[in-house]
Design a protein around this motif. Sequence first.
Motif, PDB file in Angstrom:
ATOM      1  N   GLU A  34       8.490 116.436  71.841  1.00 40.32           N
ATOM      2  CA  GLU A  34       7.257 117.048  72.336  1.00 40.32           C
ATOM      3  C   GLU A  34       6.325 115.976  72.894  1.00 40.32           C
ATOM      4  O   GLU A  34       6.222 114.880  72.345  1.00 40.32           O
ATOM      5  CB  GLU A  34       6.542 117.787  71.202  1.00 40.32           C
ATOM      6  CG  GLU A  34       7.330 118.929  70.620  1.00 40.32           C
ATOM      7  CD  GLU A  34       6.640 119.504  69.394  1.00 40.32           C
ATOM      8  OE1 GLU A  34       5.710 118.856  68.865  1.00 40.32           O
ATOM      9  OE2 GLU A  34       7.034 120.589  68.969  1.00 40.32           O
TER      10      GLU A  34
ATOM     11  N   LEU B  27       2.938 114.280  73.324  1.00 37.36           N
ATOM     12  CA  LEU B  27       1.688 114.152  72.582  1.00 37.36           C
ATOM     13  C   LEU B  27       0.685 113.405  73.454  1.00 37.36           C
ATOM     14  O   LEU B  27       0.980 112.329  73.969  1.00 37.36           O
ATOM     15  CB  LEU B  27       1.903 113.376  71.283  1.00 37.36           C
ATOM     16  CG  LEU B  27       2.934 113.927  70.300  1.00 37.36           C
ATOM     17  CD1 LEU B  27       3.140 112.937  69.166  1.00 37.36           C
ATOM     18  CD2 LEU B  27       2.472 115.273  69.778  1.00 37.36           C
TER      19      LEU B  27
ATOM     20  N   VAL C  52       5.848 110.559  73.019  1.00 38.99           N
ATOM     21  CA  VAL C  52       6.806 111.639  72.788  1.00 38.99           C
ATOM     22  C   VAL C  52       7.162 111.617  71.307  1.00 38.99           C
ATOM     23  O   VAL C  52       7.508 110.583  70.748  1.00 38.99           O
ATOM     24  CB  VAL C  52       8.071 111.462  73.666  1.00 38.99           C
ATOM     25  CG1 VAL C  52       9.089 112.554  73.367  1.00 38.99           C
ATOM     26  CG2 VAL C  52       7.692 111.462  75.136  1.00 38.99           C
ATOM     27  N   SER C  53       7.053 112.771  70.680  1.00 38.98           N
ATOM     28  CA  SER C  53       7.345 112.871  69.246  1.00 38.98           C
ATOM     29  C   SER C  53       8.853 112.798  69.026  1.00 38.98           C
ATOM     30  O   SER C  53       9.638 112.946  69.975  1.00 38.98           O
ATOM     31  CB  SER C  53       6.805 114.192  68.695  1.00 38.98           C
ATOM     32  OG  SER C  53       7.597 115.272  69.152  1.00 38.98           O
TER      33      SER C  53
END
Length: 146
Positions: free
Chosen positions: A47, A49, A42-43
Amino acid sequence: MLTGDSFSSSIFAIELGKFQVETVQSVSGLQLDQDVVEVRDVSPAGELLIRKQAGSRKTGEITITRGMDKSAAFTDWIRATLINADLDAVRQNITIALTDAKKQTVRRIHLTNAWASRWEGPSMEASEAGPATEQVTITYEDIIVE
């Protein structure tokens, strides 16, 4: 040979350790596989990934089909592997050499620590007129293509 011409797949030789296998009709199953590892992160922005990475190389198997004849070396190795089951003594490095029309080796495929894991005898029918063939499955730990 002109540039762009492919080599014939019907001209090859198999070397088992220090000796050449006498007669072979076909070799199938030559492939090089690698596991694919999926990594999910998770970025900082939240988001998802998803990335794919190369994992470990897989071991493999090939199948050799050959006519049943009086050749001894390959048959003795198969017998020692499947009947005696002494894998430490029978593991061999196998090389498959693809040659051109002039019998010059153009590519070598090395199978490391190979051993016969399966033997299949000929199908026999009174109405058949073809040659008696056997199939041997060879299991190996690594493959190197030159």
